[in-house]
Motif scaffolding. Sequence first.
Motif, PDB file in Angstrom:
ATOM      1  N   SER A   1       0.846  -1.195   0.000  1.00 45.46           N
ATOM      2  CA  SER A   1       0.000   0.000   0.000  1.00 45.46           C
ATOM      3  C   SER A   1       0.885   1.250   0.000  1.00 45.46           C
ATOM      4  CB  SER A   1      -0.879  -0.005   1.250  1.00 45.46           C
ATOM      5  OG  SER A   1      -1.583   1.201   1.352  1.00 45.46           O
ATOM      6  N   GLU A   2       0.378   2.318  -0.566  1.00 45.16           N
ATOM      7  CA  GLU A   2       1.117   3.574  -0.598  1.00 45.16           C
ATOM      8  C   GLU A   2       1.209   4.218   0.786  1.00 45.16           C
ATOM      9  OE1 GLU A   2       0.797   7.928  -2.811  1.00 45.16           O
ATOM     10  OE2 GLU A   2      -0.552   6.316  -3.396  1.00 45.16           O
ATOM     11  N   TYR A   3       0.220   3.940   1.638  1.00 43.21           N
ATOM     12  CA  TYR A   3       0.170   4.478   2.996  1.00 43.21           C
ATOM     13  C   TYR A   3       0.124   3.329   3.990  1.00 43.21           C
ATOM     14  CZ  TYR A   3      -1.540   8.484   0.358  1.00 43.21           C
ATOM     15  OH  TYR A   3      -1.683   9.490  -0.551  1.00 43.21           O
ATOM     16  N   PHE A   4       0.902   3.414   5.051  1.00 42.35           N
ATOM     17  CA  PHE A   4       0.834   2.407   6.105  1.00 42.35           C
ATOM     18  C   PHE A   4       1.447   2.965   7.375  1.00 42.35           C
ATOM     19  CE2 PHE A   4       4.874   1.730   4.048  1.00 42.35           C
ATOM     20  CZ  PHE A   4       5.741   1.388   5.058  1.00 42.35           C
ATOM     21  N   GLU A   5       1.291   2.229   8.465  1.00 44.67           N
ATOM     22  CA  GLU A   5       1.835   2.645   9.752  1.00 44.67           C
ATOM     23  C   GLU A   5       2.849   1.610  10.211  1.00 44.67           C
ATOM     24  OE1 GLU A   5       0.088   3.605  14.135  1.00 44.67           O
ATOM     25  OE2 GLU A   5      -1.022   4.370  12.416  1.00 44.67           O
ATOM     26  N   PHE A   6       3.977   2.081  10.715  1.00 42.40           N
ATOM     27  CA  PHE A   6       5.019   1.197  11.229  1.00 42.40           C
ATOM     28  C   PHE A   6       5.601   1.833  12.476  1.00 42.40           C
ATOM     29  CE2 PHE A   6       9.456  -0.265  11.337  1.00 42.40           C
ATOM     30  CZ  PHE A   6       9.230  -1.620  11.451  1.00 42.40           C
ATOM     31  N   ASP A   7       5.622   1.107  13.577  1.00 44.08           N
ATOM     32  CA  ASP A   7       6.110   1.639  14.856  1.00 44.08           C
ATOM     33  C   ASP A   7       5.468   2.991  15.188  1.00 44.08           C
ATOM     34  OD1 ASP A   7       7.684  -0.516  15.453  1.00 44.08           O
ATOM     35  OD2 ASP A   7       9.581   0.455  14.989  1.00 44.08           O
ATOM     36  N   LYS A   8       4.156   3.085  14.981  1.00 46.58           N
ATOM     37  CA  LYS A   8       3.371   4.285  15.270  1.00 46.58           C
ATOM     38  C   LYS A   8       3.723   5.474  14.371  1.00 46.58           C
ATOM     39  CE  LYS A   8       2.543   2.876  19.984  1.00 46.58           C
ATOM     40  NZ  LYS A   8       2.672   3.180  21.380  1.00 46.58           N
ATOM     41  N   GLU A   9       4.541   5.254  13.367  1.00 47.86           N
ATOM     42  CA  GLU A   9       4.892   6.292  12.397  1.00 47.86           C
ATOM     43  C   GLU A   9       4.038   6.085  11.157  1.00 47.86           C
ATOM     44  OE1 GLU A   9       6.990   9.502  10.783  1.00 47.86           O
ATOM     45  OE2 GLU A   9       7.749   8.576  12.612  1.00 47.86           O
ATOM     46  N   LYS A  10       3.305   7.106  10.755  1.00 47.36           N
ATOM     47  CA  LYS A  10       2.514   7.025   9.528  1.00 47.36           C
ATOM     48  C   LYS A  10       3.439   7.331   8.354  1.00 47.36           C
ATOM     49  CE  LYS A  10      -1.663   7.854  11.855  1.00 47.36           C
ATOM     50  NZ  LYS A  10      -2.996   8.124  11.886  1.00 47.36           N
ATOM     51  N   ILE A  11       3.454   6.439   7.385  1.00 49.41           N
ATOM     52  CA  ILE A  11       4.418   6.531   6.299  1.00 49.41           C
ATOM     53  C   ILE A  11       3.704   6.619   4.957  1.00 49.41           C
ATOM     54  CG2 ILE A  11       6.312   5.327   5.130  1.00 49.41           C
ATOM     55  CD1 ILE A  11       6.986   4.120   7.891  1.00 49.41           C
ATOM     56  N   VAL A  12       4.224   7.476   4.115  1.00 51.90           N
ATOM     57  CA  VAL A  12       3.744   7.638   2.746  1.00 51.90           C
ATOM     58  C   VAL A  12       4.901   7.281   1.822  1.00 51.90           C
ATOM     59  CG1 VAL A  12       2.840   9.253   1.040  1.00 51.90           C
ATOM     60  CG2 VAL A  12       2.254   9.539   3.449  1.00 51.90           C
ATOM     61  N   ILE A  13       4.620   6.427   0.832  1.00 47.75           N
ATOM     62  CA  ILE A  13       5.647   6.065  -0.146  1.00 47.75           C
ATOM     63  C   ILE A  13       5.240   6.656  -1.485  1.00 47.75           C
ATOM     64  CG2 ILE A  13       6.815   4.191  -1.350  1.00 47.75           C
ATOM     65  CD1 ILE A  13       6.225   2.445   1.042  1.00 47.75           C
ATOM     66  N   SER A  14       6.156   7.380  -2.104  1.00 52.89           N
ATOM     67  CA  SER A  14       5.876   8.005  -3.392  1.00 52.89           C
ATOM     68  C   SER A  14       6.837   7.494  -4.447  1.00 52.89           C
ATOM     69  CB  SER A  14       6.028   9.520  -3.292  1.00 52.89           C
ATOM     70  OG  SER A  14       5.130  10.034  -2.346  1.00 52.89           O
ATOM     71  N   ASN A  15       6.294   7.237  -5.620  1.00 51.32           N
ATOM     72  CA  ASN A  15       7.113   6.834  -6.754  1.00 51.32           C
ATOM     73  C   ASN A  15       7.720   8.099  -7.346  1.00 51.32           C
ATOM     74  OD1 ASN A  15       8.272   5.659  -8.975  1.00 51.32           O
ATOM     75  ND2 ASN A  15       6.409   4.754  -9.756  1.00 51.32           N
ATOM     76  N   VAL A  16       9.019   8.112  -7.482  1.00 47.42           N
ATOM     77  CA  VAL A  16       9.724   9.261  -8.028  1.00 47.42           C
ATOM     78  C   VAL A  16      10.078   8.939  -9.478  1.00 47.42           C
ATOM     79  CG1 VAL A  16      11.750  10.733  -7.798  1.00 47.42           C
ATOM     80  CG2 VAL A  16      10.670   9.776  -5.756  1.00 47.42           C
ATOM     81  N   ILE A  17       9.611   9.738 -10.379  1.00 47.81           N
ATOM     82  CA  ILE A  17       9.896   9.523 -11.791  1.00 47.81           C
ATOM     83  C   ILE A  17      11.291  10.063 -12.094  1.00 47.81           C
ATOM     84  CG2 ILE A  17       9.139   9.982 -14.153  1.00 47.81           C
ATOM     85  CD1 ILE A  17       7.157   8.338 -12.430  1.00 47.81           C
TER      86      ILE A  17
END
Length: 92
Positions: free
Chosen positions: A52-68
Amino acid sequence: AERYFNSAEIAYLKESSDPEREFYDIWSKKEAVVKMLGFGINSRFSSFSTVSEYFEFDKEKIVISNVILPITEKYSAFAASGEKKSFKIITL
């Protein structure tokens, strides 16, 4: 993949029409996340999913973006940031 990916990522690879490409994309996403969080490739590497593009890990909300990247279509790059953090890609 089974050593470093979690079950959701492995299932995603098995269902993919291009598993080799997806393997490298997942690996690159995981690298972006661990660099953001400040830990290396260790036992925790398989404890989160980047499907998923968004998820939570160790209470940190993380966003992953594809960089062209203007190199070629064969390469992907990903950046990870906290939910309220932003980043800007600067090309020289």
